[in-house]
Motif scaffolding. Structure first.
Motif, PDB file in Angstrom:
ATOM      1  N   VAL A   1       0.392  -3.791   2.577  1.00 59.11           N
ATOM      2  CA  VAL A   1       1.201  -3.859   1.363  1.00 59.11           C
ATOM      3  C   VAL A   1       0.956  -2.574   0.573  1.00 59.11           C
ATOM      4  O   VAL A   1      -0.186  -2.159   0.391  1.00 59.11           O
ATOM      5  CB  VAL A   1       0.820  -5.087   0.504  1.00 59.11           C
ATOM      6  CG1 VAL A   1       1.616  -5.101  -0.792  1.00 59.11           C
ATOM      7  CG2 VAL A   1       1.038  -6.367   1.278  1.00 59.11           C
ATOM      8  N   VAL A   2       2.033  -1.944   0.103  1.00 56.20           N
ATOM      9  CA  VAL A   2       1.939  -0.719  -0.685  1.00 56.20           C
ATOM     10  C   VAL A   2       2.256  -1.072  -2.139  1.00 56.20           C
ATOM     11  O   VAL A   2       3.274  -1.704  -2.424  1.00 56.20           O
ATOM     12  CB  VAL A   2       2.919   0.358  -0.177  1.00 56.20           C
ATOM     13  CG1 VAL A   2       2.786   1.633  -0.988  1.00 56.20           C
ATOM     14  CG2 VAL A   2       2.700   0.634   1.298  1.00 56.20           C
TER      15      VAL A   2
ATOM     16  N   ALA B   1      -8.874  -9.869   2.509  1.00 58.70           N
ATOM     17  CA  ALA B   1      -8.119  -8.629   2.695  1.00 58.70           C
ATOM     18  C   ALA B   1      -8.877  -7.464   2.072  1.00 58.70           C
ATOM     19  O   ALA B   1      -9.951  -7.640   1.510  1.00 58.70           O
ATOM     20  CB  ALA B   1      -6.735  -8.771   2.056  1.00 58.70           C
ATOM     21  N   ASN B   2      -8.316  -6.272   2.180  1.00 55.10           N
ATOM     22  CA  ASN B   2      -8.906  -5.061   1.608  1.00 55.10           C
ATOM     23  C   ASN B   2      -7.873  -4.350   0.752  1.00 55.10           C
ATOM     24  O   ASN B   2      -6.674  -4.443   1.010  1.00 55.10           O
ATOM     25  CB  ASN B   2      -9.375  -4.112   2.716  1.00 55.10           C
ATOM     26  CG  ASN B   2     -10.501  -4.695   3.519  1.00 55.10           C
ATOM     27  OD1 ASN B   2     -11.518  -5.082   2.978  1.00 55.10           O
ATOM     28  ND2 ASN B   2     -10.312  -4.773   4.827  1.00 55.10           N
ATOM     29  N   TYR B   3      -8.364  -3.606  -0.245  1.00 54.07           N
ATOM     30  CA  TYR B   3      -7.501  -2.853  -1.146  1.00 54.07           C
ATOM     31  C   TYR B   3      -8.118  -1.481  -1.319  1.00 54.07           C
ATOM     32  O   TYR B   3      -9.305  -1.362  -1.617  1.00 54.07           O
ATOM     33  CB  TYR B   3      -7.416  -3.574  -2.499  1.00 54.07           C
ATOM     34  CG  TYR B   3      -6.552  -2.885  -3.514  1.00 54.07           C
ATOM     35  CD1 TYR B   3      -5.182  -3.047  -3.501  1.00 54.07           C
ATOM     36  CD2 TYR B   3      -7.106  -2.084  -4.501  1.00 54.07           C
ATOM     37  CE1 TYR B   3      -4.389  -2.424  -4.445  1.00 54.07           C
ATOM     38  CE2 TYR B   3      -6.317  -1.460  -5.447  1.00 54.07           C
ATOM     39  CZ  TYR B   3      -4.957  -1.632  -5.407  1.00 54.07           C
ATOM     40  OH  TYR B   3      -4.171  -1.019  -6.327  1.00 54.07           O
TER      41      TYR B   3
ATOM     42  N   LEU C   1      -3.103   0.839  -1.028  1.00 52.14           N
ATOM     43  CA  LEU C   1      -2.789   0.022   0.135  1.00 52.14           C
ATOM     44  C   LEU C   1      -3.662  -1.218   0.150  1.00 52.14           C
ATOM     45  O   LEU C   1      -4.850  -1.155  -0.135  1.00 52.14           O
ATOM     46  CB  LEU C   1      -3.032   0.820   1.418  1.00 52.14           C
ATOM     47  CG  LEU C   1      -2.297   2.153   1.556  1.00 52.14           C
ATOM     48  CD1 LEU C   1      -2.809   2.901   2.771  1.00 52.14           C
ATOM     49  CD2 LEU C   1      -0.813   1.925   1.666  1.00 52.14           C
ATOM     50  N   ALA C   2      -3.061  -2.339   0.505  1.00 53.42           N
ATOM     51  CA  ALA C   2      -3.799  -3.575   0.731  1.00 53.42           C
ATOM     52  C   ALA C   2      -3.444  -4.031   2.136  1.00 53.42           C
ATOM     53  O   ALA C   2      -2.284  -3.968   2.544  1.00 53.42           O
ATOM     54  CB  ALA C   2      -3.406  -4.635  -0.290  1.00 53.42           C
ATOM     55  N   TRP C   3      -4.437  -4.488   2.888  1.00 52.04           N
ATOM     56  CA  TRP C   3      -4.171  -4.898   4.263  1.00 52.04           C
ATOM     57  C   TRP C   3      -5.040  -6.085   4.643  1.00 52.04           C
ATOM     58  O   TRP C   3      -6.081  -6.329   4.043  1.00 52.04           O
ATOM     59  CB  TRP C   3      -4.380  -3.745   5.239  1.00 52.04           C
ATOM     60  CG  TRP C   3      -5.785  -3.256   5.330  1.00 52.04           C
ATOM     61  CD1 TRP C   3      -6.778  -3.746   6.126  1.00 52.04           C
ATOM     62  CD2 TRP C   3      -6.371  -2.180   4.594  1.00 52.04           C
ATOM     63  NE1 TRP C   3      -7.930  -3.036   5.938  1.00 52.04           N
ATOM     64  CE2 TRP C   3      -7.705  -2.078   4.994  1.00 52.04           C
ATOM     65  CE3 TRP C   3      -5.885  -1.303   3.635  1.00 52.04           C
ATOM     66  CZ2 TRP C   3      -8.572  -1.125   4.465  1.00 52.04           C
ATOM     67  CZ3 TRP C   3      -6.749  -0.365   3.115  1.00 52.04           C
ATOM     68  CH2 TRP C   3      -8.065  -0.279   3.531  1.00 52.04           C
TER      69      TRP C   3
END
Length: 172
Positions: free
Chosen positions: A24-25, A48-50, A80-82
């Protein structure tokens, strides 16, 4: 950052993109340190990570991955989050964006499928992977319990008939 640090960062980000299923942007212009810390905490709690990354380095890391379609979104102050669970990362970011208007969803990518902000919001409305698994187990176990009750019903009916005959025999 010197060249070696940049190359290491690009390699680590490319490795992340190779292992994840959703990116996610977001535009994080004007977020305070406390707000970013809270966002990171919520995203981490969702599994998740950011990360705030330089757009040029992130674009280089995207090359050759399934997420290279989000490269045009990387303009201005972005982050970015993934996550491997696409619904979890989308929910965490969308819920935070509802409470903080400084965080703007730009879009993202689910595998090679590029999503706009509305697509991310729609994905956030889906139940999580664990909830879907629980629903599936419930659907699978329901017919089994119905079959068990159906197969036990004739035996119960026979027992009631024999009981009725026994009572009529005692009355006579």
């Amino acid at each position: 950052m010197n060249r070696t640090e940049k190359k290491a960062f690009i390699a680590s980000l490319a490795a992340v993109f190779a292992q994840t299923s959703m990116v996610v942007v977001t535009r994080n212009d004007g977020l305070t340190v406390a707000a970013v810390t809270e966002l990171r905490r919520k995203v981490r709690a969702a599994g998740a990570n950011y990360k705030v990354a330089k757009n040029r380095l992130a674009t280089l890391a995207l090359d050759g991955t399934q997420f290279n379609g989000i490269a045009p979104l990387l303009k201005g102050p972005t982050a970015l989050a993934w996550s491997e669970d696409p619904v979890a990362v989308a929910k965490a970011v969308v819920e935070f964006a509802k409470t903080n208007d400084k965080l703007v969803l730009l879009g993202g990518s689910l595998g090679s499928q590029v999503l706009d902000a509305e697509g991310i919001k729609a994905l956030a409305e889906l139940p999580s992977l664990d909830a879907l698994r629980a629903q599936l187990v419930g659907l699978i176990s329901t017919p089994a319990t119905r079959i068990a009750s159906i197969t036990q019903a004739p035996a119960g009916q026979l027992a009631r008939v024999f009981g009725a005959y026994a009572k009529t025999g005692e009355a006579a």
